[in-house]
Design an enzyme around this catalytic site. Structure first.
Site, short mmCIF file in Angstrom:
data_model
loop_
_atom_site.label_atom_id
_atom_site.label_comp_id
_atom_site.label_asym_id
_atom_site.label_seq_id
_atom_site.Cartn_x
_atom_site.Cartn_y
_atom_site.Cartn_z
N ASP A 203 0.82 -1.21 0.00
CA ASP A 203 0.00 0.00 0.00
C ASP A 203 0.86 1.27 0.00
O ASP A 203 1.86 1.35 0.72
CB ASP A 203 -0.87 -0.02 1.27
N GLU A 267 1.77 -0.24 -4.89
CA GLU A 267 0.75 0.76 -5.21
C GLU A 267 1.39 2.14 -5.22
O GLU A 267 1.75 2.67 -4.18
CB GLU A 267 -0.39 0.75 -4.19
C1 NOJ Z 1 -4.37 3.31 -0.68
C2 NOJ Z 1 -5.54 2.41 -0.45
O1 NOJ Z 1 -5.90 1.80 -1.66
C3 NOJ Z 1 -6.64 3.27 0.11
O2 NOJ Z 1 -7.86 2.60 0.15
C4 NOJ Z 1 -6.21 3.74 1.47
O3 NOJ Z 1 -7.17 4.63 2.00
C5 NOJ Z 1 -4.85 4.46 1.42
N1 NOJ Z 1 -3.90 3.78 0.59
C6 NOJ Z 1 -4.26 4.60 2.79
O4 NOJ Z 1 -3.81 3.36 3.26
#
Ligand code: NOJ
Length: 538
Positions: A203, A267
């Site tokens: 993430d 991500e």
């Molecule tokens: C990206 C995630 O996909 C999202 O849903 C989340 O709120 C943020 N990162 C913070 O972790």
């Protein structure tokens, strides 16, 4: 079958499960791990290869699991570690790989590490998070902004310092410059790898480090009212800092120490040139830095062809591409493009070169669901209301069948409302309908599995001279078998000409009978996509 030299995550298709909304097994209105287990056969029949499960660790749910209070457990709302082990075993029995969400940038403010860190300035874990004295006027140390609105700093009244949070105050950023943090967080990877997971979706990796000198971010001259307030500044000092690369390489070394091919997906919403850095020197970083660029490219043949060309050209030698058209943070395809073009998009996603990720519900064409003000759950919408930033509309429960609770839950009210169309738009109805979106996804996945040209072959753009048509070839280097994909992104018919004798349609996104040889030219109907077989040597 894909070529022998390809790993599962290259030739395979990933399916994202948002666990709160996939399948509830205990009637509390929230999906859970035993629920996922009961739907594995559905996923096998769909034809995907791996499931990525959004966070299921213990969490106060300030950001619905992306605020982790214990990195090595399962939140009771989702089940137990034993449920998790059963799910992994059942997935593996069916040949499905399991990818977990790993949230290294921040923990929950209820994580014991943060409770200790905030207890006093001299606590041994003080430096596990990012603390700073107030500015001379008592305000936040600099102008950094939270992604979810407001300053990225919150004052701890007891110790008189601010803590940094790229997201909610309830999501304090871990300090990855501290070697103990790094060791503890790498140990988290080992904990789950030891339990048999096949990889992680990592993430918010671009947020892992911030400027050590805490310099102000420059103002963004392109910001306009209506845009996210976080975009008022350019995140020059809070994103994509050089130190992140070594942290990613350390994660990769951990994964590579395990047998089998374990996968790390990063991500990072970054421009293409910066995204490529996340493959790491000599491909020592993520195998798949998520490519989100289709999400922000206009739905036009020229724009998409140019994007694919730019992305393909930028890939480092040996790097494997990937494509994303939806996730739990972004508007659904059928809402963005309309239901007709959503089918074309499905064909695009399943036929581009690289690993595709399908977000749950896209395979039945679910749409964004309007959420009444009293039912809003997403903290982003609550903090920055009315700008359309909230993500609840794309996180509503999976629509399995027409009965009460859509087959998702037996609770009177699921945690988010069901879409109004659930009695007509659902898995059961689409399983009975040979031309449904679900049937299209199944057909595409079956074709992809049968054709190495699609799952592992080369890519080349094709100019067909028909406006609105995006066309490209995919071919299997080993056999020379060549397929052409032609997608009509417009709402008028288009002619495709110049086919050598022997070309024929393998699949139309309309799923009606269209097979048989093409006599020189063919007419593409509005919003129709086709996969064609080209004669050898064409
Ligand atoms: C990206 C995630 O996909 C999202 O849903 C989340 O709120 C943020 N990162 C913070 O972790």
């Amino acid at each position: 079958m894909a070529g022998k030299n390809f790993a599962w995550w290259q030739s395979g298709v990933i399916y994202q499960i948002y666990p709160r909304s996939f399948q509830d097994s205990n009637g509390d209105g929230v999906g859970d791990l035993p629920g996922i287990l009961t739907r594995l056969d559905y996923l096998v029949a769909l034809g995907v290869d791996a499931i990525w499960i959004s966070p299921v660790m213990p969490s106060p749910m300030a950001d619905f699991g992306y605020d982790v209070a214990d990195y090595t457990g399962i939140d009771p709302v989702f089940g137990t570690l034993a449920d998790f082990d059963r799910l992994v075993a059942a997935a593996h029995e069916r040949g499905l790989y399991v990818i977990l969400d790993y949230v290294p940038n921040h923990s929950s403010d209820r994580h014991p590490w943060f409770l200790e860190s905030r207890a006093s300035r001299s606590n041994p874990k003080r430096d596990w998070y990012i603390w700073c004295d107030p500015a001379p006027d008592g305000g936040p140390p600099n102008n950094w902004l939270s992604e979810f609105g407001g300053p990225a700093w919150t004052l701890d009244a007891v110790t008189g310092q601010y803590w940094y949070h790229a997201y909610l105050p309830e999501q304090p950023d871990l300090n990855w410059r501290n070697p103990q943090v790094r060791d503890a967080m790498l140990a988290v990877l080992r904990f789950w790898l030891d339990r048999g997971v096949d990889g992680f979706r990592v993430d918010a990796i671009h947020h892992l480090f911030e400027d050590g000198r805490l310099r102000d971010n420059p103002p963004n001259p392109d910001w306009k009212p209506g845009m996210s307030p976080a975009r008022r500044v350019i995140r020059a000092h809070t994103m994509d800092q050089p130190e992140v690369q070594e942290a990613v390489a350390a994660m990769r070394r951990v994964a590579d120490a395990y047998p089998g091919k374990r996968l790390l997906i990063g991500e990072a919403y970054l421009p293409i040139d910066r995204l490529m850095a996340y493959y790491g020197p000599g491909l020592s970083g993520f195998q798949l830095p998520f490519n989100f660029h289709l999400l922000s490219t206009p739905w036009e043949a020229g724009a998409i062809a140019a994007l694919v060309a730019r992305y393909e050209a930028a890939l480092p030698p040996g790097a494997w591409p990937n494509w994303v058209l939806g996730n739990h943070d972004r508007s659904r395809l059928a809402s963005r493009l309309g239901p007709a073009q959503a089918r074309v998009a499905a064909m695009l996603l399943m036929t581009l070169r690289g690993t595709p990720t399908i977000y749950q519900g896209e395979e039945i064409g679910m749409t964004d669901v309007p959420i009444p003000p009293g039912r809003v759950q997403d903290p982003w919408e609550r903090r920055v209301p009315g700008l359309g930033l909230g993500r609840d509309p794309v996180r509503t429960p999976m629509q399995w069948e027409a009965g009460a609770g859509a087959g998702f839950t037996t609770a009177a009210e699921p945690w988010l409302p069901l879409a109004e169309d659930w009695t007509s738009l659902n898995v059961a109805a689409q399983e009975r309908d040979a031309s449904s979106m679900l049937s299209l996804y199944r057909a595409l996945l079956t074709l992809r599995r049968a054709e190495p040209a699609l799952s592992a072959g080369a890519y080349g753009s094709v100019v067909v001279g028909a406006p609105d048509v995006l066309a490209y070839d995919r071919w299997d280097e080993a056999t020379g078998r060549r397929l052409r994909i032609a997608l009509n992104l417009g709402d008028g018919p288009q002619m495709l000409a110049g086919f050598a004798p022997g070309a024929r349609v393998l699949l139309s996104s309309h799923l009606d009978e269209r097979s048989g040889p093409i006599q020189g030219a063919m007419r593409l109907r509005p919003a129709e996509g086709v996969v064609l077989e080209l004669p050898a040597g064409a």
